[in-house]
Design a protein around this motif. Structure first.
Motif, PDB file in Angstrom:
ATOM      1  N   ASP A 141      -9.035 -11.477   6.472  1.00 57.91           N
ATOM      2  CA  ASP A 141      -8.461 -11.055   7.751  1.00 57.91           C
ATOM      3  C   ASP A 141      -6.975 -11.379   7.860  1.00 57.91           C
ATOM      4  OD1 ASP A 141     -10.906 -10.094   8.592  1.00 57.91           O
ATOM      5  OD2 ASP A 141     -11.485 -11.968   9.585  1.00 57.91           O
ATOM      6  N   TYR A 142      -6.440 -12.164   6.927  1.00 58.70           N
ATOM      7  CA  TYR A 142      -5.022 -12.521   6.984  1.00 58.70           C
ATOM      8  C   TYR A 142      -4.107 -11.347   6.665  1.00 58.70           C
ATOM      9  CZ  TYR A 142      -6.557 -17.385   7.158  1.00 58.70           C
ATOM     10  OH  TYR A 142      -7.149 -18.569   7.528  1.00 58.70           O
ATOM     11  N   THR A 143      -4.657 -10.302   6.067  1.00 52.34           N
ATOM     12  CA  THR A 143      -3.822  -9.143   5.687  1.00 52.34           C
ATOM     13  C   THR A 143      -4.314  -7.872   6.374  1.00 52.34           C
ATOM     14  OG1 THR A 143      -5.210  -8.871   3.708  1.00 52.34           O
ATOM     15  CG2 THR A 143      -3.150 -10.092   3.452  1.00 52.34           C
ATOM     16  N   ARG A 144      -4.853  -8.008   7.556  1.00 55.39           N
ATOM     17  CA  ARG A 144      -5.526  -6.874   8.199  1.00 55.39           C
ATOM     18  C   ARG A 144      -4.567  -5.785   8.664  1.00 55.39           C
ATOM     19  NH1 ARG A 144      -8.914  -9.263  13.044  1.00 55.39           N
ATOM     20  NH2 ARG A 144      -9.655  -7.120  12.984  1.00 55.39           N
ATOM     21  N   MET A 145      -3.264  -6.040   8.716  1.00 56.56           N
ATOM     22  CA  MET A 145      -2.312  -4.996   9.099  1.00 56.56           C
ATOM     23  C   MET A 145      -1.601  -4.376   7.902  1.00 56.56           C
ATOM     24  SD  MET A 145      -2.856  -4.695  12.244  1.00 56.56           S
ATOM     25  CE  MET A 145      -1.563  -3.535  12.709  1.00 56.56           C
ATOM     26  N   VAL A 146      -2.082  -4.656   6.701  1.00 54.88           N
ATOM     27  CA  VAL A 146      -1.489  -4.099   5.484  1.00 54.88           C
ATOM     28  C   VAL A 146      -2.366  -2.944   5.001  1.00 54.88           C
ATOM     29  CG1 VAL A 146      -0.720  -4.553   3.132  1.00 54.88           C
ATOM     30  CG2 VAL A 146      -0.580  -6.370   4.865  1.00 54.88           C
ATOM     31  N   THR A 147      -1.810  -1.748   4.969  1.00 59.74           N
ATOM     32  CA  THR A 147      -2.564  -0.612   4.462  1.00 59.74           C
ATOM     33  C   THR A 147      -1.638   0.463   3.905  1.00 59.74           C
ATOM     34  OG1 THR A 147      -4.425   0.873   4.931  1.00 59.74           O
ATOM     35  CG2 THR A 147      -2.682   0.766   6.594  1.00 59.74           C
ATOM     36  N   MET A 148      -2.188   1.323   3.039  1.00 65.97           N
ATOM     37  CA  MET A 148      -1.470   2.450   2.431  1.00 65.97           C
ATOM     38  C   MET A 148      -0.313   1.990   1.550  1.00 65.97           C
ATOM     39  SD  MET A 148      -1.441   4.756   5.909  1.00 65.97           S
ATOM     40  CE  MET A 148      -0.365   6.023   5.239  1.00 65.97           C
ATOM     41  N   GLN A 149      -0.412   0.775   1.028  1.00 66.63           N
ATOM     42  CA  GLN A 149       0.681   0.204   0.243  1.00 66.63           C
ATOM     43  C   GLN A 149       0.315   0.098  -1.238  1.00 66.63           C
ATOM     44  OE1 GLN A 149       3.661  -0.581   1.820  1.00 66.63           O
ATOM     45  NE2 GLN A 149       2.594   0.355   3.563  1.00 66.63           N
ATOM     46  N   ASN A 150       1.334   0.186  -2.080  1.00 68.05           N
ATOM     47  CA  ASN A 150       1.209  -0.214  -3.479  1.00 68.05           C
ATOM     48  C   ASN A 150       1.943  -1.535  -3.613  1.00 68.05           C
ATOM     49  OD1 ASN A 150       0.619   0.108  -6.349  1.00 68.05           O
ATOM     50  ND2 ASN A 150       2.830   0.360  -6.557  1.00 68.05           N
ATOM     51  N   LEU A 151       1.213  -2.599  -3.866  1.00 69.47           N
ATOM     52  CA  LEU A 151       1.760  -3.951  -3.831  1.00 69.47           C
ATOM     53  C   LEU A 151       1.941  -4.468  -5.252  1.00 69.47           C
ATOM     54  CD1 LEU A 151      -0.692  -5.095  -1.048  1.00 69.47           C
ATOM     55  CD2 LEU A 151       1.736  -4.607  -0.726  1.00 69.47           C
ATOM     56  N   PHE A 152       3.188  -4.758  -5.616  1.00 69.40           N
ATOM     57  CA  PHE A 152       3.460  -5.241  -6.967  1.00 69.40           C
ATOM     58  C   PHE A 152       3.102  -6.720  -7.102  1.00 69.40           C
ATOM     59  CE2 PHE A 152       6.225  -1.491  -6.819  1.00 69.40           C
ATOM     60  CZ  PHE A 152       5.879  -0.884  -8.025  1.00 69.40           C
ATOM     61  N   HIS A 153       2.265  -6.994  -8.081  1.00 67.78           N
ATOM     62  CA  HIS A 153       1.864  -8.361  -8.382  1.00 67.78           C
ATOM     63  C   HIS A 153       2.193  -8.585  -9.855  1.00 67.78           C
ATOM     64  CE1 HIS A 153      -1.105 -11.629  -9.261  1.00 67.78           C
ATOM     65  NE2 HIS A 153      -0.639 -12.068  -8.113  1.00 67.78           N
ATOM     66  N   ASP A 154       3.478  -8.816 -10.113  1.00 66.76           N
ATOM     67  CA  ASP A 154       3.950  -8.747 -11.503  1.00 66.76           C
ATOM     68  C   ASP A 154       5.036  -9.759 -11.842  1.00 66.76           C
ATOM     69  OD1 ASP A 154       6.108  -7.744 -10.096  1.00 66.76           O
ATOM     70  OD2 ASP A 154       6.086  -5.767 -11.038  1.00 66.76           O
ATOM     71  N   GLY A 155       5.118 -10.829 -11.064  1.00 67.34           N
ATOM     72  CA  GLY A 155       6.094 -11.876 -11.361  1.00 67.34           C
ATOM     73  C   GLY A 155       7.541 -11.454 -11.199  1.00 67.34           C
ATOM     74  N   GLY A 156       7.775 -10.347 -10.501  1.00 67.27           N
ATOM     75  CA  GLY A 156       9.137  -9.855 -10.272  1.00 67.27           C
ATOM     76  C   GLY A 156       9.586  -8.797 -11.269  1.00 67.27           C
ATOM     77  N   TYR A 157       8.713  -8.427 -12.186  1.00 67.04           N
ATOM     78  CA  TYR A 157       9.058  -7.446 -13.232  1.00 67.04           C
ATOM     79  C   TYR A 157       9.580  -6.134 -12.648  1.00 67.04           C
ATOM     80  CZ  TYR A 157       8.387  -4.096 -17.034  1.00 67.04           C
ATOM     81  OH  TYR A 157       8.566  -3.106 -17.971  1.00 67.04           O
ATOM     82  N   SER A 158       8.931  -5.640 -11.600  1.00 71.32           N
ATOM     83  CA  SER A 158       9.252  -4.320 -11.054  1.00 71.32           C
ATOM     84  C   SER A 158      10.654  -4.230 -10.465  1.00 71.32           C
ATOM     85  CB  SER A 158       8.226  -3.926  -9.984  1.00 71.32           C
ATOM     86  OG  SER A 158       8.075  -4.952  -9.023  1.00 71.32           O
ATOM     87  N   ASN A 159      11.266  -5.367 -10.136  1.00 72.62           N
ATOM     88  CA  ASN A 159      12.617  -5.348  -9.577  1.00 72.62           C
ATOM     89  C   ASN A 159      13.656  -5.971 -10.500  1.00 72.62           C
ATOM     90  OD1 ASN A 159      12.562  -3.933  -7.137  1.00 72.62           O
ATOM     91  ND2 ASN A 159      11.640  -5.666  -6.056  1.00 72.62           N
ATOM     92  N   THR A 160      13.291  -6.182 -11.759  1.00 66.29           N
ATOM     93  CA  THR A 160      14.229  -6.774 -12.710  1.00 66.29           C
ATOM     94  C   THR A 160      14.727  -5.718 -13.685  1.00 66.29           C
ATOM     95  OG1 THR A 160      13.073  -8.904 -12.575  1.00 66.29           O
ATOM     96  CG2 THR A 160      14.538  -8.560 -14.466  1.00 66.29           C
ATOM     97  N   GLY A 161      16.049  -5.576 -13.769  1.00 65.54           N
ATOM     98  CA  GLY A 161      16.624  -4.622 -14.721  1.00 65.54           C
ATOM     99  C   GLY A 161      16.560  -5.158 -16.131  1.00 65.54           C
ATOM    100  N   ILE A 162      17.115  -6.363 -16.323  1.00 67.61           N
ATOM    101  CA  ILE A 162      17.060  -7.022 -17.628  1.00 67.61           C
ATOM    102  C   ILE A 162      17.206  -8.523 -17.413  1.00 67.61           C
ATOM    103  CG2 ILE A 162      19.554  -6.941 -18.116  1.00 67.61           C
ATOM    104  CD1 ILE A 162      18.677  -6.130 -21.044  1.00 67.61           C
ATOM    105  N   SER A 163      16.620  -9.304 -18.287  1.00 72.35           N
ATOM    106  CA  SER A 163      16.699 -10.762 -18.183  1.00 72.35           C
ATOM    107  C   SER A 163      17.662 -11.297 -19.241  1.00 72.35           C
ATOM    108  CB  SER A 163      15.314 -11.376 -18.392  1.00 72.35           C
ATOM    109  OG  SER A 163      14.872 -11.148 -19.725  1.00 72.35           O
TER     110      SER A 163
END
Length: 271
Positions: free
Chosen positions: A236-258
């Motif tokens: 119930d803690y996330t009951r207002m979250v819907t229609m989303q693609n949620l990245f669970h990737d350690g920040g990979y999706s927003n990193t250009g290069i390390s």
């Protein structure tokens, strides 16, 4: 015990390496009652009975591409669990083209349609059956597992990239209708490359896993941490979250290069 009193259906638990397997364990630990399901052929290959014993769950076999079998799944699950379903995990994906090492530019289209049906349309079928049956309780949660190849090109992922893009589109579209009608949430989780049985079947997976690990500020998210995230999405803690693609990737999706990748490139150039 954030899922205490909740009833759920977990699909796709093949063996102890599966994300779905770990989701089932964590959901049970957090107080949920669950039904496990997989296609009959997958059940013969896997170890789902061990998980059922561990979690006190019953097993209802179902081909997720078959409407009649999905109807039976939701009917029996409600009978077993004693009421409407509060959460569903869609962890289903398979590509005959990938299994046969067929490149994207030479796809077998019969195989391609199977990839889409199994990996994406199965979510629509599952949601449509539940919607018509009114099988999911208000503020219920449906989570499907996706991958960043739905948005960006990963050549080795071939037609599964198209399937995941379709999966995410279905999540948005059906999420709107289910939310309006019954306050049911529908989301996808875009997980890091994960060392599962399915992931290991992709050519070049080990190399890419290591690249993603070096690019992600937090490193690759493990199957265990993904299961924790799924459980939070069922709660119930996330009951207002819907229609989303949620990245669970350690920040990979927003990193250009390390910096680590820069050093690797520089060393290869200087050889």
């Amino acid at each position: 015990m954030i899922l205490k009193g909740k009833r759920g259906i977990i699909t796709g638990a093949l063996d102890a390496n599966s994300i779905a397997w770990k989701v089932a364990q964590k959901a049970h630990a957090q107080g949920a009652q669950i039904v496990l399901t997989n296609a009959p052929v997958a059940m013969r290959m896997g170890e789902i009975k061990k998980l059922a014993i561990e979690t006190g769950a019953e097993i209802v076999p179902a081909d997720a591409t078959n409407i009649d079998e999905l109807t039976n799944l939701f009917t029996k699950s409600q009978e077993i669990l004693g009421g409407k379903i509060d959460f569903v995990l869609h962890s289903i994906g398979m590509s005959p083209n990938i299994r046969k090492n067929i490149p994207y530019t030479e796809l077998n289209y019969d195989f391609y349609m199977k990839s889409l049906d199994i990996s994406a349309l199965s979510l629509h079928k599952m949601l449509q059956v539940a919607y018509k049956m009114d099988a999911i309780s208000e503020w219920g949660s449906v989570v499907a597992l996706s991958y960043i190849a739905a948005q960006r090109v990963f050549p080795f992922y071939t037609d599964m990239a198209d399937a995941k893009a379709t999966l995410e589109s279905i999540t948005r579209s059906f999420g709107y209708h289910y939310g309006k009608a019954k306050k049911v949430r529908v989301n996808t989780i875009s997980q890091s490359p994960t060392k599962t049985t399915a992931g290991n079947g992709i050519k070049g997976f080990d190399s890419f896993y290591n690249i993603a690990e070096s690019l992600s500020p937090l490193g690759n998210a493990s199957a265990d941490s993904c299961a924790d995230f799924c459980v939070s999405m069922f709660s119930d803690y996330t009951r207002m979250v819907t229609m989303q693609n949620l990245f669970h990737d350690g920040g990979y999706s927003n990193t250009g290069i390390s910096m680590e990748m820069m050093e690797i490139f520089e060393k290869s150039l200087n050889k």
